[in-house]
Design a protein around this motif. Structure first.
Motif, short mmCIF file in Angstrom:
data_model
loop_
_atom_site.label_atom_id
_atom_site.label_comp_id
_atom_site.label_asym_id
_atom_site.label_seq_id
_atom_site.Cartn_x
_atom_site.Cartn_y
_atom_site.Cartn_z
N ARG A 132 -1.67 6.56 -12.08
CA ARG A 132 -1.85 7.95 -11.88
C ARG A 132 -3.26 8.31 -12.46
N ILE A 133 -4.18 9.05 -12.38
CA ILE A 133 -5.30 9.43 -13.29
C ILE A 133 -5.48 11.08 -13.35
N PRO A 134 -6.22 11.66 -14.47
CA PRO A 134 -6.13 12.78 -14.69
C PRO A 134 -7.05 13.44 -13.66
N LEU A 135 -7.14 14.79 -13.19
CA LEU A 135 -8.14 15.41 -12.54
C LEU A 135 -9.26 15.24 -13.42
N GLU A 136 -10.60 15.05 -13.05
CA GLU A 136 -11.81 14.79 -13.99
C GLU A 136 -13.02 15.42 -13.25
N ILE A 137 -13.39 16.59 -13.75
CA ILE A 137 -14.61 17.11 -13.11
C ILE A 137 -15.65 17.64 -14.31
N THR A 138 -16.81 17.08 -14.08
CA THR A 138 -17.84 17.61 -15.22
C THR A 138 -18.50 18.98 -14.58
N PRO A 139 -18.45 19.83 -15.30
CA PRO A 139 -19.49 21.12 -14.98
C PRO A 139 -20.95 20.81 -14.94
N GLU A 140 -21.73 21.09 -14.24
CA GLU A 140 -23.12 20.90 -14.20
C GLU A 140 -23.67 21.43 -15.56
N GLY A 141 -24.48 20.61 -16.15
CA GLY A 141 -25.18 20.67 -17.31
C GLY A 141 -24.25 20.62 -18.75
N ALA A 142 -22.80 20.23 -18.19
CA ALA A 142 -22.06 19.98 -19.40
C ALA A 142 -22.09 18.38 -20.03
N ASP A 143 -21.71 18.31 -21.33
CA ASP A 143 -21.78 17.10 -21.85
C ASP A 143 -20.56 16.09 -21.55
N SER A 144 -19.48 16.57 -21.01
CA SER A 144 -18.14 15.83 -20.72
C SER A 144 -17.52 16.49 -19.71
N PRO A 145 -16.67 15.64 -19.21
CA PRO A 145 -15.81 16.41 -18.19
C PRO A 145 -14.66 17.10 -18.59
N ILE A 146 -14.09 18.22 -17.62
CA ILE A 146 -12.75 18.84 -18.03
C ILE A 146 -11.63 18.15 -17.47
N TYR A 147 -10.62 18.05 -17.90
CA TYR A 147 -9.57 17.09 -17.67
C TYR A 147 -8.22 18.04 -17.11
N SER A 148 -7.56 17.59 -16.41
CA SER A 148 -6.30 18.18 -15.96
C SER A 148 -6.27 19.66 -15.43
N GLN A 149 -7.28 20.05 -15.19
CA GLN A 149 -7.70 21.23 -14.90
C GLN A 149 -8.59 21.68 -13.52
N THR A 150 -8.40 22.44 -12.75
CA THR A 150 -9.32 22.96 -11.81
C THR A 150 -10.23 23.98 -12.48
N PHE A 151 -11.24 23.97 -11.85
CA PHE A 151 -12.41 25.02 -12.66
C PHE A 151 -11.62 26.46 -12.55
N LYS A 152 -10.77 26.78 -11.69
CA LYS A 152 -10.22 28.15 -11.75
C LYS A 152 -9.22 28.29 -12.81
N THR A 153 -8.61 27.32 -13.01
CA THR A 153 -7.45 27.36 -14.09
C THR A 153 -8.25 27.27 -15.63
N ALA A 154 -9.46 26.71 -15.43
CA ALA A 154 -10.25 26.66 -16.78
C ALA A 154 -11.05 27.96 -16.78
N GLY A 155 -11.09 28.73 -16.12
CA GLY A 155 -11.56 29.88 -16.16
C GLY A 155 -13.17 30.17 -15.85
N ILE A 156 -13.68 29.03 -15.14
CA ILE A 156 -15.04 28.79 -14.61
C ILE A 156 -15.17 28.48 -13.38
N ALA A 157 -14.57 29.44 -12.56
CA ALA A 157 -14.23 29.17 -11.05
C ALA A 157 -15.86 29.35 -10.46
N GLN A 158 -16.68 30.07 -11.04
CA GLN A 158 -17.94 30.37 -10.34
C GLN A 158 -19.05 28.98 -10.74
#
Length: 245
Positions: A141-167
């Motif tokens: 299994r691999i972690p959910l890995e999504i880099t926000p636009e302009g960010a230096d590194s990905p967010i792991y194990s969270q959707t943008f909604k749960t990370a508080g950056i849904a927009q």
């Protein structure tokens, strides 16, 4: 208002089709859920053992004798991209079926990568399997890995909604030809199943991990039907960027 509601309902119904069926077992579901709530240090240690792609690579899928070229982006999704390139290099995708193709009520995705589909006599439910690592005997299994636009590194194990950056927009959005990992409702449950988008699907942004794009051969993707097999999958460039600990 009714048009918007209808679109939302259709979008919700389509999203459920991306879910890997039931995580295959209660134990597997527990395993995926536990990963997302582990302390950061433990989770980082676990991620360090996964293949990673440092840079980019090119993968060519051959379907019905025709090539589909994918640029895999390890700069924005190193673990997700590394997992895919590693599985391609291992020959995991050769002979697998596209078990889910959705074009109605609107163009959505073609999805494959369930290792169970290699067996033409398999009579279970496709869409429930993942890659079993022979070294552990367990599903990788691999972690959910999504880099926000302009960010230096990905967010792991969270959707943008749960990370508080849904927009916020991801660095790798779900535009037509995006290649991304299917998963269950547990964020860290992706394994080998992937999908290719047939249209711009902005409502998936921040929820699923895109790791590359089809750069040539979308006309082939547009012809894929449920049951079509991947003749072969090959890493044609960038294999030297794959790092395995």
């Amino acid at each position: 208002m009714y048009d918007r509601l209808g679109y939302w309902l259709a979008s919700f119904a389509l999203v459920t089709l991306l879910l890997v069926g039931g995580c295959t077992s209660p134990d597997a579901a527990s395993q995926a859920s536990d990963t997302s709530v582990q302390p950061t240090q433990a989770r980082n240690s676990q991620m360090s053992n996964l293949p990673q792609l440092e840079g980019k690579a090119t993968v060519v899928l051959t379907v019905k004798g025709s090539p589909i070229t994918i640029e895999v982006d390890g700069t924005q999704a190193p673990i997700t991209a590394g997992n895919f390139v590693d599985l391609v290099n291992k020959g995991v995708y050769d002979g697998l079926v596209f078990h889910r193709v959705v074009r109605q009520p609107q163009p959505f995705v073609v999805q494959g990568g369930d290792p169970q589909s290699k067996d033409p006599n398999f009579r279970g439910q496709l869409g429930t399997g993942g890659y079993i690592d022979p070294s552990t005997g367990r599903e990788r299994r691999i972690p959910l890995e999504i880099t926000p636009e302009g960010a230096d590194s990905p967010i792991y194990s969270q959707t943008f909604k749960t990370a508080g950056i849904a927009q916020q927009s991801p660095a790798l959005p779900h535009r037509r030809g995006a290649v991304a990992m299917a998963r269950s409702q547990a964020p860290d449950s992706a394994s080998s199943q992937f999908y290719i988008t047939l249209a711009d699907l902005d409502f998936l942004n921040g929820d699923y991990a895109v790791f590359g794009y089809v750069t040539d051969g979308m006309s082939v993707v547009d012809t894929i039907e449920q049951g079509d097999r991947i003749d072969s999958a090959k890493v044609t460039e960038g294999l030297e960027n794959l790092k395995i600990n």
